[in-house]
Design a protein around this motif. Sequence first.
Motif, PDB file in Angstrom:
ATOM      1  N   VAL A   1      61.005  29.560 -22.856  1.00  0.00           N
ATOM      2  CA  VAL A   1      61.433  30.947 -22.615  1.00  0.00           C
ATOM      3  C   VAL A   1      62.552  30.998 -21.577  1.00  0.00           C
ATOM      4  O   VAL A   1      62.828  32.045 -21.011  1.00  0.00           O
ATOM      5  N   HIS A   2      63.180  29.854 -21.327  1.00  0.00           N
ATOM      6  CA  HIS A   2      64.352  29.856 -20.448  1.00  0.00           C
ATOM      7  C   HIS A   2      65.430  30.696 -21.131  1.00  0.00           C
ATOM      8  O   HIS A   2      65.674  30.530 -22.332  1.00  0.00           O
ATOM      9  N   PRO A   3      66.069  31.596 -20.382  1.00  0.00           N
ATOM     10  CA  PRO A   3      67.086  32.456 -21.004  1.00  0.00           C
ATOM     11  C   PRO A   3      68.094  31.666 -21.840  1.00  0.00           C
ATOM     12  O   PRO A   3      68.585  32.153 -22.864  1.00  0.00           O
ATOM     13  N   GLN A   4      68.396  30.434 -21.433  1.00  0.00           N
ATOM     14  CA  GLN A   4      69.327  29.585 -22.178  1.00  0.00           C
ATOM     15  C   GLN A   4      68.859  29.377 -23.627  1.00  0.00           C
ATOM     16  O   GLN A   4      69.660  29.241 -24.530  1.00  0.00           O
ATOM     17  N   HIS A   5      67.543  29.341 -23.833  1.00  0.00           N
ATOM     18  CA  HIS A   5      67.004  29.037 -25.158  1.00  0.00           C
ATOM     19  C   HIS A   5      66.503  30.277 -25.891  1.00  0.00           C
ATOM     20  O   HIS A   5      65.754  30.164 -26.848  1.00  0.00           O
ATOM     21  N   LEU A   6      66.888  31.447 -25.424  1.00  0.00           N
ATOM     22  CA  LEU A   6      66.499  32.672 -26.117  1.00  0.00           C
ATOM     23  C   LEU A   6      67.750  33.364 -26.647  1.00  0.00           C
ATOM     24  O   LEU A   6      68.845  33.165 -26.134  1.00  0.00           O
ATOM     25  N   SER A   7      67.551  34.207 -27.659  1.00  0.00           N
ATOM     26  CA  SER A   7      68.699  34.964 -28.152  1.00  0.00           C
ATOM     27  C   SER A   7      68.940  36.159 -27.229  1.00  0.00           C
ATOM     28  O   SER A   7      68.092  36.518 -26.418  1.00  0.00           O
TER      29      SER A   7
ATOM     30  N   TYR B   1      50.232  29.366 -26.867  1.00  0.00           N
ATOM     31  CA  TYR B   1      49.930  30.517 -26.008  1.00  0.00           C
ATOM     32  C   TYR B   1      50.033  31.818 -26.809  1.00  0.00           C
ATOM     33  O   TYR B   1      49.215  32.709 -26.667  1.00  0.00           O
ATOM     34  N   ILE B   2      51.082  31.918 -27.622  1.00  0.00           N
ATOM     35  CA  ILE B   2      51.295  33.148 -28.400  1.00  0.00           C
ATOM     36  C   ILE B   2      50.104  33.410 -29.311  1.00  0.00           C
ATOM     37  O   ILE B   2      49.593  34.527 -29.394  1.00  0.00           O
ATOM     38  N   VAL B   3      49.641  32.354 -29.982  1.00  0.00           N
ATOM     39  CA  VAL B   3      48.568  32.536 -30.953  1.00  0.00           C
ATOM     40  C   VAL B   3      47.266  32.943 -30.274  1.00  0.00           C
ATOM     41  O   VAL B   3      46.441  33.634 -30.853  1.00  0.00           O
ATOM     42  N   LYS B   4      47.113  32.507 -29.011  1.00  0.00           N
ATOM     43  CA  LYS B   4      45.906  32.934 -28.287  1.00  0.00           C
ATOM     44  C   LYS B   4      46.101  34.332 -27.704  1.00  0.00           C
ATOM     45  O   LYS B   4      45.246  34.831 -26.977  1.00  0.00           O
ATOM     46  N   GLY B   5      47.253  34.931 -27.955  1.00  0.00           N
ATOM     47  CA  GLY B   5      47.516  36.259 -27.423  1.00  0.00           C
ATOM     48  C   GLY B   5      47.844  36.249 -25.940  1.00  0.00           C
ATOM     49  O   GLY B   5      47.706  37.251 -25.260  1.00  0.00           O
ATOM     50  N   LYS B   6      48.292  35.071 -25.429  1.00  0.00           N
ATOM     51  CA  LYS B   6      48.599  34.993 -23.996  1.00  0.00           C
ATOM     52  C   LYS B   6      50.057  34.638 -23.779  1.00  0.00           C
ATOM     53  O   LYS B   6      50.365  33.825 -22.911  1.00  0.00           O
ATOM     54  N   SER B   7      50.942  35.206 -24.579  1.00  0.00           N
ATOM     55  CA  SER B   7      52.325  34.727 -24.523  1.00  0.00           C
ATOM     56  C   SER B   7      52.928  34.874 -23.126  1.00  0.00           C
ATOM     57  O   SER B   7      53.793  34.106 -22.727  1.00  0.00           O
ATOM     58  N   HIS B   8      52.443  35.861 -22.360  1.00  0.00           N
ATOM     59  CA  HIS B   8      53.035  36.067 -21.031  1.00  0.00           C
ATOM     60  C   HIS B   8      52.585  35.010 -20.034  1.00  0.00           C
ATOM     61  O   HIS B   8      53.108  34.941 -18.935  1.00  0.00           O
ATOM     62  N   GLU B   9      51.584  34.198 -20.407  1.00  0.00           N
ATOM     63  CA  GLU B   9      51.127  33.163 -19.477  1.00  0.00           C
ATOM     64  C   GLU B   9      51.923  31.871 -19.618  1.00  0.00           C
ATOM     65  O   GLU B   9      51.681  30.899 -18.902  1.00  0.00           O
ATOM     66  N   TYR B  10      52.832  31.849 -20.594  1.00  0.00           N
ATOM     67  CA  TYR B  10      53.633  30.634 -20.766  1.00  0.00           C
ATOM     68  C   TYR B  10      54.887  30.748 -19.897  1.00  0.00           C
ATOM     69  O   TYR B  10      55.624  31.716 -19.989  1.00  0.00           O
ATOM     70  N   HIS B  11      55.132  29.745 -19.045  1.00  0.00           N
ATOM     71  CA  HIS B  11      56.265  29.839 -18.111  1.00  0.00           C
ATOM     72  C   HIS B  11      57.311  28.746 -18.318  1.00  0.00           C
ATOM     73  O   HIS B  11      58.172  28.550 -17.473  1.00  0.00           O
ATOM     74  N   GLY B  12      57.201  27.987 -19.415  1.00  0.00           N
ATOM     75  CA  GLY B  12      58.043  26.798 -19.557  1.00  0.00           C
ATOM     76  C   GLY B  12      59.444  27.061 -20.061  1.00  0.00           C
ATOM     77  O   GLY B  12      59.874  28.214 -20.210  1.00  0.00           O
ATOM     78  N   VAL B  13      60.160  25.981 -20.362  1.00  0.00           N
ATOM     79  CA  VAL B  13      61.581  26.117 -20.702  1.00  0.00           C
ATOM     80  C   VAL B  13      61.817  26.763 -22.059  1.00  0.00           C
ATOM     81  O   VAL B  13      62.932  27.189 -22.345  1.00  0.00           O
TER      82      VAL B  13
ATOM     83  N   ARG C   1      64.666  42.028 -24.663  1.00  0.00           N
ATOM     84  CA  ARG C   1      63.263  42.433 -24.772  1.00  0.00           C
ATOM     85  C   ARG C   1      62.454  41.884 -23.598  1.00  0.00           C
ATOM     86  O   ARG C   1      61.257  42.131 -23.500  1.00  0.00           O
ATOM     87  N   GLY C   2      63.089  41.091 -22.744  1.00  0.00           N
ATOM     88  CA  GLY C   2      62.424  40.621 -21.527  1.00  0.00           C
ATOM     89  C   GLY C   2      61.580  39.377 -21.697  1.00  0.00           C
ATOM     90  O   GLY C   2      60.715  39.099 -20.870  1.00  0.00           O
ATOM     91  N   GLU C   3      61.836  38.604 -22.782  1.00  0.00           N
ATOM     92  CA  GLU C   3      61.003  37.418 -22.964  1.00  0.00           C
ATOM     93  C   GLU C   3      61.339  36.330 -21.957  1.00  0.00           C
ATOM     94  O   GLU C   3      60.555  35.423 -21.717  1.00  0.00           O
ATOM     95  N   GLY C   4      62.541  36.424 -21.369  1.00  0.00           N
ATOM     96  CA  GLY C   4      62.949  35.377 -20.445  1.00  0.00           C
ATOM     97  C   GLY C   4      62.368  35.536 -19.045  1.00  0.00           C
ATOM     98  O   GLY C   4      62.448  34.632 -18.231  1.00  0.00           O
ATOM     99  N   LYS C   5      61.768  36.690 -18.784  1.00  0.00           N
ATOM    100  CA  LYS C   5      61.338  36.919 -17.394  1.00  0.00           C
ATOM    101  C   LYS C   5      60.096  36.114 -17.020  1.00  0.00           C
ATOM    102  O   LYS C   5      59.757  36.015 -15.851  1.00  0.00           O
ATOM    103  N   HIS C   6      59.416  35.543 -18.020  1.00  0.00           N
ATOM    104  CA  HIS C   6      58.227  34.749 -17.699  1.00  0.00           C
ATOM    105  C   HIS C   6      58.565  33.330 -17.277  1.00  0.00           C
ATOM    106  O   HIS C   6      57.696  32.591 -16.842  1.00  0.00           O
TER     107      HIS C   6
ATOM    108  N   PHE D   1      71.021  37.420 -32.413  1.00  0.00           N
ATOM    109  CA  PHE D   1      69.637  37.107 -32.760  1.00  0.00           C
ATOM    110  C   PHE D   1      69.272  35.634 -32.779  1.00  0.00           C
ATOM    111  O   PHE D   1      68.104  35.293 -32.896  1.00  0.00           O
ATOM    112  N   LEU D   2      70.263  34.751 -32.700  1.00  0.00           N
ATOM    113  CA  LEU D   2      69.903  33.334 -32.806  1.00  0.00           C
ATOM    114  C   LEU D   2      69.689  32.718 -31.433  1.00  0.00           C
ATOM    115  O   LEU D   2      70.579  32.750 -30.590  1.00  0.00           O
ATOM    116  N   PRO D   3      68.480  32.162 -31.195  1.00  0.00           N
ATOM    117  CA  PRO D   3      68.282  31.459 -29.923  1.00  0.00           C
ATOM    118  C   PRO D   3      68.998  30.107 -29.976  1.00  0.00           C
ATOM    119  O   PRO D   3      69.189  29.564 -31.064  1.00  0.00           O
ATOM    120  N   ASP D   4      69.369  29.584 -28.833  1.00  0.00           N
ATOM    121  CA  ASP D   4      70.050  28.293 -28.828  1.00  0.00           C
ATOM    122  C   ASP D   4      69.056  27.184 -28.497  1.00  0.00           C
ATOM    123  O   ASP D   4      68.593  27.072 -27.369  1.00  0.00           O
TER     124      ASP D   4
END
Length: 691
Positions: free
Chosen positions: A592-598, A578-590, A604-609, A560-563
């Motif tokens: 959500v890089h798989p390296q920085h996600l748990s 982006y998340i607060v505006k309800g557009k989390s899928h429009e954010y493509h930056g680092v 849950r597929g958060e890294g695919k964006h 569960f811990l992101p790095d």
Amino acid sequence: MAAGNHAHAGTHHHHHHHHSAIPGEIPVPHGPVADEESDDSSSDQQQNQPDDAHDVLAGTNAHERRIFSHVTRPDDSYDADGTYWADMPLARRVRFVSKVDAAAAHEELSTIGGMVKKDPLSPISWYFRNAVIPGAGLGLEGYVLFSIGNLEPLFAKVWPACWDTNEVCSKNWVASVTYLEIIGIMVGQAAVGVIGDWVGRRWGLIQDALIMLIGLLMLTASWGLTLQGWVICYAWSLFFYGLGVGGEYPITATSSLENAVASGKLSTREDRLHRGRRVTTAFLMQGWGQFVNQVVLIVLLVIFNSGNGGPPYSQSAAQYAFRLSFAFPAIGTLWLVYYRTWKMPNASKKLAEAKSRRKVTGYDVNSLKYCFKHFGGRLLATAGTWFCNDVFFYGNKLFQGQFIKVISSNPDSLMTTWTWNLVNITVSLAGYYLAALLIDNKFYGRKMMQQVGFFMCFLMFVIPAFNFEYYTSPAGIHSFQAMYFISSFFNQFGPNSVTFLVAGEVFPTPVRATAHGFSACFGKAGALLASVLYNYIDNQTKFYVVPWFGLAGMLLTLLFLPDTTGLDLKEQERRWSYIVKGKSHEYHGVAVHPQHLSLWERLRGEGKHYDAEKDWRTKIDDMRKEWEDVREAMGPKEHENADHTNSGMPEDGEFSPEIHDYFVRSSPKGPRPAPEGVLNEKGSSSGGTSS
């Protein structure tokens, strides 16, 4: 690379001015102005394209890339091709990261060298300003809380009827000294976490120092007509002091996280390369607090016990030793109140900015909702691992009494216990410092450090647990003792340092203190569990129970811990907007890089964006919005200045004159009339073709 960029930027700048001076020349909103990289025909052709075509080109054009690269693709995280360090194949990544780290270390050492030449003591004062003062509150509370544990055996020897055999004091009140202290801390952590996000970091800092000051005065003067009355008074004073201690956790973590961010450039290299180290060196003061406390107590006891460290201990010696040991930190805390009130005016700056962006005045409840929805897994990680760690932290003391009994010629002497304590704190301090050194290392970093730490603690407890007789006998006692010190070392060089940092780091600014306070509070529940549990089970059983928390902590970290090692916190703030505006899928930056996600977030597929190319586009658009907001906030007079001198722009260093220039030229409103007749009449509407 950076130097190359600058040189390049210079030549470009010159071209542009020189070029626009030709009468009738229209500055081109997108694309190079007569630059080395293209001939004029292409820019003309671009000029005549319809709007949407510009947008397609916006993210990919060479000129733009160059202008923005130092902001959007800084060279400590990206190589010359604009590849993010975590996207590189392994061999190339090792080369790149080592090069960046070596350069940073070289720069730091030469800076230190320069400082020493000018003034040999300046590194000390620098350390004092940047590590000691931010961590002073934690140092003082480390001192006081540690002394509670140290004083108990002294009280037990001097007032045995109360603290030992429980003839005149009820067992429950004596035990409540520990409970009330921990509960006070938990209340403080949760409450001040919320206050820190609601009222602000600065208010939290001042209030903590005041509570700790009053608490220390109460402890120094704790009194009762009977021993039982005194114990009750002592316990409640500790509870009150604990409220301030608890508050120190979220406040120190968030304010030292945000400190570099608030002082000047937002997107600083410093922050990406050394953020973890900065927070950890503040936290590490806790270890120094324990160290100083142990030394002070040893000295005081020897002085007042007529020069003798061994028993018997007189009542007056105990009174002097314990009251003075609380009076000293009171002086330090008084200074802390002064320092935080008058010398830290900007502690809440970052938070205020985040709130004004969202137009929130009080507590940002909305952000809290989003935090649970999107970062629930992170909360589980930060709170759960802290819980497991605190069971260990308390468990660590289990070893000590055991080996002292066997190893020491004089196990009854407090000096024996206290001297071993001192050795243990020194070992822990080595762990703290090593953690500070490696916590920002992209190949070891936070997540790895925490997993290794938990695993080593698990091993050190599980080995003696299943062969307890042997390890507590004279034959095995030395390996038992070694395991004790190794577990202390890896507790600091692992979960204890990492939990404190990541509990603030993996959450966005508006709820950072709340999330940190909640995690710390849940963590302290682990300490409470340990202290209650240990009252009812024998030593052998304790060793059976404790190790599994290490394994649990390791698994929680893994899942569960992101790095966040090497991640720019500014990116995380961007993702949050982006998340607060309800557009989390429009954010493509680092962020959500798989390296920085748990692992959980990846499943849950958060890294695919994540998409480096799309990120260029959105980043420049985001910067334009920010730039426009800044301009809107200015008066017309400032506008004029800003147009020529870039002076009205924020001091962030975000908008270089060149970027500013670019935005002016490509702004839909068109640039304002420029000086020196650089533009002719037609020029004023020239930038109309861009979003």
